[in-house]
Enzyme design. Sequence first.
Site, PDB file in Angstrom:
ATOM      1  N   ASP A 138       0.829  -1.200   0.000  1.00 26.59           N
ATOM      2  CA  ASP A 138       0.000   0.000   0.000  1.00 26.59           C
ATOM      3  C   ASP A 138       0.868   1.258   0.000  1.00 26.59           C
ATOM      4  O   ASP A 138       1.168   1.847   1.037  1.00 26.59           O
ATOM      5  CB  ASP A 138      -0.922  -0.020   1.219  1.00 26.59           C
ATOM      6  CG  ASP A 138      -1.949   1.109   1.199  1.00 26.59           C
ATOM      7  OD1 ASP A 138      -1.883   1.965   0.289  1.00 26.59           O
ATOM      8  OD2 ASP A 138      -2.805   1.138   2.095  1.00 26.59           O
ATOM      9  N   SER A 141      -0.631   4.634   1.392  1.00 25.58           N
ATOM     10  CA  SER A 141      -0.560   4.794   2.843  1.00 25.58           C
ATOM     11  C   SER A 141       0.857   5.130   3.298  1.00 25.58           C
ATOM     12  O   SER A 141       1.054   5.999   4.149  1.00 25.58           O
ATOM     13  CB  SER A 141      -1.055   3.524   3.542  1.00 25.58           C
ATOM     14  OG  SER A 141      -2.444   3.370   3.362  1.00 25.58           O
ATOM     15  N   TYR A 234     -12.539   4.659   2.016  1.00 27.05           N
ATOM     16  CA  TYR A 234     -12.605   6.067   1.632  1.00 27.05           C
ATOM     17  C   TYR A 234     -13.959   6.653   2.013  1.00 27.05           C
ATOM     18  O   TYR A 234     -14.942   5.942   2.206  1.00 27.05           O
ATOM     19  CB  TYR A 234     -12.419   6.222   0.115  1.00 27.05           C
ATOM     20  CG  TYR A 234     -11.076   5.786  -0.394  1.00 27.05           C
ATOM     21  CD1 TYR A 234      -9.972   6.618  -0.286  1.00 27.05           C
ATOM     22  CD2 TYR A 234     -10.915   4.543  -1.001  1.00 27.05           C
ATOM     23  CE1 TYR A 234      -8.737   6.230  -0.763  1.00 27.05           C
ATOM     24  CE2 TYR A 234      -9.682   4.144  -1.478  1.00 27.05           C
ATOM     25  CZ  TYR A 234      -8.591   4.992  -1.362  1.00 27.05           C
ATOM     26  OH  TYR A 234      -7.374   4.598  -1.838  1.00 27.05           O
TER      27      TYR A 234
END
Length: 370
Positions: A138, A141, A234
């Site tokens: 990710d 992130s 989200y």
Amino acid sequence: MTAEVAATSPPGPVTVGVPRETGAGERRVALVPKVVEKLRGRGVEVVVESGAGVGALMPDALYTEAGAMIGDAWACDVVVKVAVPTAEEIGRLRPGSTFIGFLAPLTSPETVEALRERGVTAFAMESVPRISRAQSMDALSSQAGVAGYKAVLLAAERSTRFFPMLTTAAGTVKPAQALILGVGVAGLQALATAKRLGARTTGYDVRPEVADQVRSLGAQWLDLGIEAVGEGGYARELTDDERAEQQKRLEEAITGFDVVITTANVPGRKAPTLVTAHAVEGMRPGSVVVDMAGESGGNCELTEPGEIVVKHDVTIASPLNLPATMPEHASELYSRNVSALLELMLSDGALAPDWDDEVLAKSCVTRKEA
């Protein structure tokens, strides 16, 4: 009818190229020497363009010590990069090769189309699904965490007030009040960093489920009574009525803070306006707004993306590409993300992506066709 097939590597070891980033201010590199050494252990040959790591203070010598070759990175089976490739860079990719990097697929469809026309199998780091198994890949992130940390330092530098409470012979100075709007990875890191600097911190998000995370960092939760839970971790886009009510309530709250840091983004859309001009006007002179959403239009109505301006005696900073200002650690984190995704495609030393794998299927934006 032409069938889609998985990209496979030619005979011999898979070669991975690491080109030099050419974007203005981009100092990160897609693979660091430690990760190069790890990939070499998997039988992968790594070719690094001369000077690729200089911006992150990683000279060619460190790469050769790790087992990499210095040469033409664009001619490799796999090319890994940080910033979205330019049209000229896409033209340097070998047809049938694989590309891994940030691609902005929702806002830069022309990039994806150019890769498709070039016959390249491309994986967008932004499209890696946010599931437990893919956490090591990710990159959104990992880079957001860097940005959240650096945004607080920028706010502290521009503030006319101390962050911590100070008790001195001349009296006591109250701690700064810091509000973080948008509590994803960047927001949580901003809350933690501001807290470590001694500020009194408050977090706000339209996703109520993150309230416990905010409180776990010793911060208060600002409850405006508006929720917008979306998919994939989200927030969804607010309705017009919800947005108007949110702005009204935020205007009232923002005036009580010395520092406001905004991180709110909706993938593929213009950033929502959270800090209105009227809210800025109501803040105390000397206060600071750091808008981390400048690349998608900004969360503050008075933001000038990439600039630091003063309006109504309030400093409004909208830095672009904050992770690139901390290139060493940002590159280390990104490099681990890229290598984890790459290793998922390797099988017995060959490049053989399994298209039934959810991570690969969802992060792939264009595939080589037979």
